[in-house]
Design an enzyme around this catalytic site. Sequence first.
Site, short mmCIF file in Angstrom:
data_model
loop_
_atom_site.label_atom_id
_atom_site.label_comp_id
_atom_site.label_asym_id
_atom_site.label_seq_id
_atom_site.Cartn_x
_atom_site.Cartn_y
_atom_site.Cartn_z
N SER A 146 -54.66 -8.36 58.41
CA SER A 146 -53.54 -7.64 57.79
C SER A 146 -52.44 -7.34 58.78
CB SER A 146 -53.98 -6.28 57.26
OG SER A 146 -55.19 -6.33 56.60
N HIS A 174 -52.69 -14.45 54.83
CA HIS A 174 -52.90 -13.04 54.46
C HIS A 174 -52.82 -12.85 52.95
CE1 HIS A 174 -51.36 -8.62 54.66
NE2 HIS A 174 -52.65 -8.67 54.46
N GLU A 177 -49.11 -14.14 52.41
CA GLU A 177 -48.20 -14.23 53.56
C GLU A 177 -48.79 -15.27 54.50
OE1 GLU A 177 -46.01 -10.28 55.29
OE2 GLU A 177 -48.16 -10.18 55.20
N ASN A 189 -47.46 -5.16 55.73
CA ASN A 189 -48.03 -3.91 56.22
C ASN A 189 -47.12 -3.15 57.19
OD1 ASN A 189 -50.42 -3.44 54.79
ND2 ASN A 189 -51.28 -5.25 55.76
P1 NAI Z 1 -64.70 -5.05 54.16
O1 NAI Z 1 -65.15 -3.93 55.02
O2 NAI Z 1 -64.79 -4.91 52.68
O3 NAI Z 1 -65.48 -6.40 54.53
C1 NAI Z 1 -65.61 -6.89 55.84
C2 NAI Z 1 -66.87 -7.76 55.86
O4 NAI Z 1 -66.91 -8.50 57.09
C3 NAI Z 1 -68.17 -6.94 55.80
O5 NAI Z 1 -69.00 -7.44 54.75
C4 NAI Z 1 -68.79 -7.17 57.18
O6 NAI Z 1 -70.21 -7.17 57.15
C5 NAI Z 1 -68.24 -8.54 57.53
N1 NAI Z 1 -68.27 -8.85 58.97
C6 NAI Z 1 -67.96 -8.04 60.01
N2 NAI Z 1 -68.10 -8.69 61.18
C7 NAI Z 1 -68.52 -9.96 60.86
C8 NAI Z 1 -68.86 -11.11 61.62
N3 NAI Z 1 -68.80 -11.09 62.95
N4 NAI Z 1 -69.25 -12.22 60.97
C9 NAI Z 1 -69.32 -12.26 59.62
N5 NAI Z 1 -69.02 -11.19 58.85
C10 NAI Z 1 -68.61 -10.06 59.46
O7 NAI Z 1 -63.19 -5.33 54.61
P2 NAI Z 1 -62.01 -6.08 53.79
O8 NAI Z 1 -61.19 -5.07 53.07
O9 NAI Z 1 -62.59 -7.22 53.04
O10 NAI Z 1 -61.10 -6.62 54.98
C11 NAI Z 1 -61.43 -7.80 55.69
C12 NAI Z 1 -60.21 -8.34 56.40
O11 NAI Z 1 -59.16 -8.57 55.46
C13 NAI Z 1 -59.62 -7.40 57.46
O12 NAI Z 1 -59.09 -8.16 58.52
C14 NAI Z 1 -58.50 -6.72 56.69
O13 NAI Z 1 -57.48 -6.23 57.51
C15 NAI Z 1 -58.01 -7.88 55.83
N6 NAI Z 1 -57.29 -7.49 54.63
C16 NAI Z 1 -57.68 -6.41 53.90
C17 NAI Z 1 -56.98 -6.04 52.76
C18 NAI Z 1 -57.42 -4.86 51.94
O14 NAI Z 1 -56.65 -4.43 51.06
N7 NAI Z 1 -58.59 -4.31 52.16
C19 NAI Z 1 -55.81 -6.79 52.31
C20 NAI Z 1 -55.53 -7.96 53.11
C21 NAI Z 1 -56.22 -8.26 54.24
#
Ligand code: NAI
Length: 283
Positions: free
Chosen positions: A119, A140, A152, A190
């Site tokens: 993000s 993104h 994005e 963001n």
């Molecule tokens: P989340 O906390 O729901 O999911 C993250 C997942 O990644 C978890 O299931 C975790 O176990 C897994 N994980 C962590 N380290 C890992 C590794 N080394 N190998 C494999 N899996 C691993 O977080 P979310 O919201 O899905 O965010 C994920 C990414 O997307 C972040 O970079 C965030 O900034 C980005 N993002 C989030 C948005 C949002 O609204 N939440 C919008 C756009 C991008």
Amino acid sequence: MNVEKIMVIGAGQMGSGIAQVCATAGYKVILNDLKQEFVERGFAVIQQNLSRQVSKERMTSEEMEAILGNITASTDLNDAGQVDLVIEAAVENMKVKTDLFKQLDEIAPAHAILASNTSSLPITEIAAATNRPEKVIGMHFMNPVPVMKLVEIIRGLATVDEVYKTIEEITIRLGKVPVEVNDFPGFVSNRILMPMINEAIYTLYEGVATKEAIDEVMKLGMNHPMGPLTLADFIGLDTCLYIMETLHEGFGDDKYRPCPLLRKYVSAGWLGKKSGRGFYIYE
Ligand code: NAI
């Protein structure tokens, strides 16, 4: 470049959505997370989303089965050895991402593109952890992925045109609208959104109004579909904090200082909707 097989890393809120839209567009998808139970949780969310489409008669159950059949589960990063594109959606933390990209660079075929759904983190820095910075790019997506149209696309300093074009074409095939932006902290989305959310948290912290009042003002007064505190819960408060830290560090300006209340909630494990409690409580 021909992309048929995609690995999505992280089966959380974003990764599961990305896997769903890729599988729906006909790509073969490997959904990877650290533990089997995390992948299963992501898979269950996809199943729920698709079942809803079937019950609304927007999709047949045969189509749903075909989409689910396009997704395989993985807890082994070595599975990246079979794919043409990796979309990383693990936590918003530079160390986690650079460690992952270093390993992926060794595992993935030489032609494979390595994309990050970060993000806010600099794509150029993530790319520098690999020996193929020309094939590293930001892709993104917005939350919830199956609903939101925007992607994005962020070029790192070394990203080549052919890679940009491939990602643009895939984005369109996913039914999304690509918008190109340059590699600066928070990109466009963001850099603008998150300071507003942070300010809403300061407004709560300083007792200017209740959380409900803050959200109501922004909804009714600014015509936002949801208030900033509800949106923060929806994004994940840990992700909001990581993004504010990236903006603060990246621009060196105190106007991006994360609100102490945001830090406190994250320390308490109140991460928003995904943990059952943030500014609001969720069933
Ligand atoms: P989340 O906390 O729901 O999911 C993250 C997942 O990644 C978890 O299931 C975790 O176990 C897994 N994980 C962590 N380290 C890992 C590794 N080394 N190998 C494999 N899996 C691993 O977080 P979310 O919201 O899905 O965010 C994920 C990414 O997307 C972040 O970079 C965030 O900034 C980005 N993002 C989030 C948005 C949002 O609204 N939440 C919008 C756009 C991008």
